[in-house]
Scaffold this active site. Structure first.
Site, PDB file in Angstrom:
ATOM      1  N   GLY A  59      -2.823   7.681  20.658  1.00 57.65           N
ATOM      2  CA  GLY A  59      -3.578   6.491  21.003  1.00 57.65           C
ATOM      3  C   GLY A  59      -4.928   7.001  21.647  1.00 57.65           C
ATOM      4  O   GLY A  59      -4.995   8.027  22.218  1.00 57.65           O
ATOM      5  N   GLU A 175       2.064  15.040  11.551  1.00 62.74           N
ATOM      6  CA  GLU A 175       1.828  14.224  10.580  1.00 62.74           C
ATOM      7  C   GLU A 175       0.607  14.686   9.681  1.00 62.74           C
ATOM      8  O   GLU A 175       0.707  14.104   8.714  1.00 62.74           O
ATOM      9  CB  GLU A 175       1.746  12.999  10.775  1.00 62.74           C
ATOM     10  N   SER A 227      -2.592  -8.565 -12.676  1.00 65.49           N
ATOM     11  CA  SER A 227      -4.127  -8.338 -13.222  1.00 65.49           C
ATOM     12  C   SER A 227      -4.259  -6.950 -13.830  1.00 65.49           C
ATOM     13  O   SER A 227      -5.440  -6.493 -13.887  1.00 65.49           O
ATOM     14  CB  SER A 227      -4.894  -8.129 -11.616  1.00 65.49           C
ATOM     15  N   GLY A 228      -3.072  -6.098 -13.835  1.00 61.72           N
ATOM     16  CA  GLY A 228      -3.242  -4.755 -14.690  1.00 61.72           C
ATOM     17  C   GLY A 228      -3.204  -3.721 -13.489  1.00 61.72           C
ATOM     18  O   GLY A 228      -3.294  -2.466 -13.957  1.00 61.72           O
ATOM     19  N   GLY A 229      -3.418  -4.084 -12.251  1.00 58.51           N
ATOM     20  CA  GLY A 229      -3.410  -3.080 -11.163  1.00 58.51           C
ATOM     21  C   GLY A 229      -1.921  -2.926 -10.855  1.00 58.51           C
ATOM     22  O   GLY A 229      -1.120  -3.390 -11.559  1.00 58.51           O
ATOM     23  N   VAL A 230      -1.938  -1.698 -10.137  1.00 58.82           N
ATOM     24  CA  VAL A 230      -0.641  -0.773  -9.821  1.00 58.82           C
ATOM     25  C   VAL A 230       0.344  -2.086  -8.955  1.00 58.82           C
ATOM     26  O   VAL A 230       1.697  -2.260  -9.590  1.00 58.82           O
ATOM     27  CB  VAL A 230      -0.774   0.195  -9.024  1.00 58.82           C
ATOM     28  N   ASP A 231      -0.079  -2.855  -8.042  1.00 57.02           N
ATOM     29  CA  ASP A 231       0.771  -3.572  -7.207  1.00 57.02           C
ATOM     30  C   ASP A 231       1.419  -4.667  -8.138  1.00 57.02           C
ATOM     31  O   ASP A 231       2.507  -4.848  -8.118  1.00 57.02           O
ATOM     32  CB  ASP A 231       0.275  -4.155  -6.030  1.00 57.02           C
ATOM     33  N   SER A 232       0.671  -5.533  -8.716  1.00 52.22           N
ATOM     34  CA  SER A 232       1.033  -6.553  -9.672  1.00 52.22           C
ATOM     35  C   SER A 232       2.042  -6.084 -10.728  1.00 52.22           C
ATOM     36  O   SER A 232       2.905  -6.700 -11.024  1.00 52.22           O
ATOM     37  CB  SER A 232       0.110  -7.697 -10.037  1.00 52.22           C
ATOM     38  N   SER A 233       1.614  -4.945 -11.376  1.00 55.79           N
ATOM     39  CA  SER A 233       2.444  -4.693 -12.332  1.00 55.79           C
ATOM     40  C   SER A 233       4.019  -4.060 -12.066  1.00 55.79           C
ATOM     41  O   SER A 233       4.963  -4.287 -12.538  1.00 55.79           O
ATOM     42  CB  SER A 233       1.766  -3.295 -13.017  1.00 55.79           C
TER      43      SER A 233
END
Ligand code: XMP
Length: 517
Positions: A59, A175, A227-233
């Protein structure tokens, strides 16, 4: 959550490090579920979550300041293994009565550390490591009962531990990929010290998410905008697996999509999934309402409002819908929950479909809200979505509207579509598409002189943009090979009569942005 795969979890307490999400992703890459909680979460609440281990992040603060952020001391007194990274290590040092010195000089960048038989380093066969440091304060006196297990020139106590009470501290950042053997160090912590198994794998995750969806939705219908985007697909793929015909999808073609995009998305999704898609060809509606609009924010507003109007009109045609599904992912949740360090994520902060839920007044189904983007992609592939869809560069909600500078016309959009298509085609052919994070063409509404054959040509200018970035908050222009750029430029000018010149955008973000508007 108490199913098998997330019963073995690691909690990360976020003290505002820029790397907090990266820690969570690294742990999950090791096959262990991790969750980020605010730094002021009480031990009581942490007990309820029943983690196998806790990581205290870095932090920007100094533990020596008066009103600095603190960790609930009971966490450090508990039997749960705790790993403190940077600020986390310094908090641990203060708590167990070690000393932390504030220095004016920040140590930032590479450092070499010498290892000294620590439990966290037990599987590392070399005695020095190149690590990534980013700190002002450092531990100068060991807390009682702790042993020094690594040192560097600038940080004589670069790592410490008290294995009998399972408390470990690292001054450097395991990380970050620049830290050699960083993944191994985290692996030893979560697998051996915390005793976690590796159940967080795409197959198990899908099973759990499908189960959760079934429980939430039952026999009811769910509406999803794709939309054809990754998330909604990926949401479509999960819902289709979980509830089959109860899923109803709406796909709006706003006329601002790339060349053949609507056709391609419909074809790909229908081929991979047995889903019902209500297609709305709304190009004319959007272009009519965008006429005369020049200001980028005004264009965005019109597109956002039009999208809601069209979506609601389509939604009304579908009877008895009980839920609205959304592709919200974990970084959006972190951002909106106000966890310390959850930074505004640029992509979604101006996402223009955000207004839908309040209009539809339907409860939400958000199956991806505990996943990072890379996990969404892995799940998508395991659900049978094609690589062409999963590996696509992000595309903004307002589409080509923010890549056509100033007022939009169909002619300009068509020119841009062709130019963009040529650029992407050449990137794919050169095997570079997956190496850049986002690439596209931009239509510039200025005219420039050129000569084609013997004739003078006075036509538009196309800019090419290719950026490399991890989080889209900062980005660098890709250093594309000049031969490739020449080829793309020649093709664009030869194949599109309305273009006379092509330029390449070399600006970094900041100060520029990735999109031009
Ligand atoms: P900027 O231009 O802000 O872009 O550097 C960062 C990322 O966000 C995307 N972007 C948008 N996405 N609606 C979206 O859904 C928008 O209005 C929008 N503007 C930018 C951009 O494509 C990049 O990935």
């Amino acid at each position: 959550m108490n199913t098998a795969i997330d019963s073995e979890k690691i909690i990360i307490l976020d003290f505002g490090s820029q790397y907090t999400q990266l820690i969570a992703r690294r742990i999950r890459e090791l096959g262990v579920y991790s969750e980020i909680l605010s730094c002021n979460t009480s031990y009581r609440n942490i007990r309820k979550a029943n983690p196998k281990g806790i990581i205290i992040s870095g932090g920007p603060e100094s533990v020596n300041e008066k009103n600095t952020l603190k960790v609930d001391p009971k966490i450090l007194e508990s039997e749960v293994p705790v790993l403190g990274i940077c600020y986390g290590m310094q908090l641990m040092s203060k708590h167990f009565k070690g000393s932390v010195n504030t220095s004016m000089k920040r140590e930032f960048g590479h450092a070499e550390i010498k290892l000294n038989r620590g439990k966290l380093f037990k599987d590392i066969k070399i005695s020095t490591l190149n690590v990534w440091m980013s700190h002002g304060d450092k531990v100068t006196k060991l807390p009682k009962g702790f042993k020094k297990v690594a040192s560097s020139k600038n940080s004589p106590i670069a790592a410490f531990e008290n294995h009998s009470i399972k408390k470990y501290g690292l001054q450097f950042h395991p990380e970050v990929t620049h830290t050699e053997k960083g993944a191994q160090i985290l692996k030893t912590f979560v697998r051996e010290i915390c005793g976690c198994q590796t159940k967080w794998r795409p197959k198990n995750i899908v099973e759990k998410l499908v189960d959760d969806i079934k429980k939430q939705v039952g026999k009811k219908k769910v509406l999803l905008g794709i939309s054809g985007g990754v998330d909604s697909s990926v949401v479509a793929a999960l819902l289709s697996k979980a509830i089959g015909k109860q899923l109803e999808c709406i796909f709006v073609d706003n006329g601002l999509l790339r060349k053949d995009e609507a056709k391609q998305v419909l074809r790909d999704l229908k081929k991979a999934l047995k889903i019902k898609i209500h297609f709305s060809d709304s190009e004319k509606f959007f272009l009519k309402n965008l006429k005369g609009k020049k200001d980028p924010e005004e264009k965005r507003k019109v597109i956002g409002k039009n999208f809601i109007d069209v979506f609601l009109k389509e939604a009304k045609k579908i009877k008895d819908v009980s839920f609205l599904a959304q592709g919200t992912i974990y970084p959006d949740v972190i951002e909106s929950s106000g966890i310390k360090g959850g930074k505004a994520h640029v992509i979604k902060s101006h996402h223009n479909v955000g207004g839908l839920p309040s209009y539809l007044n339907l409860p939400l189904v958000e199956p991806l809200n505990s996943l990072f983007k890379d996990e969404v992609r892995k799940i998508g592939l395991s659900l049978g979505l094609p690589k062409s869809l999963i590996g696509r560069h992000p595309f903004p909600g307002p589409g080509l509207a923010v890549r056509t500078i100033g007022e939009i016309t169909k002619e300009k959009l068509d020119i841009l579509r062709e130019a963009d298509h040529i650029f992407i085609e050449e990137l794919v052919a050169a095997n570079l598409y997956d190496k850049v994070s986002q690439a596209f063409a931009v239509f510039l509404p200025i005219k420039s002189v050129g000569v084609v054959g013997d004739a003078r040509r006075y036509e538009y200018v196309i800019a090419l943009r290719a950026a490399e970035t991890i989080d889209f908050m900062t980005a660098k222009a890709s250093q594309l090979n000049h031969n490739l750029l020449n080829k793309v430029s020649d093709r664009i000018i030869n194949e599109i009569p309305k273009v006379s010149r092509v330029v390449y955008d070399i600006s970094s973000k900041p100060p520029a942005t990735i999109e031009w508007e």
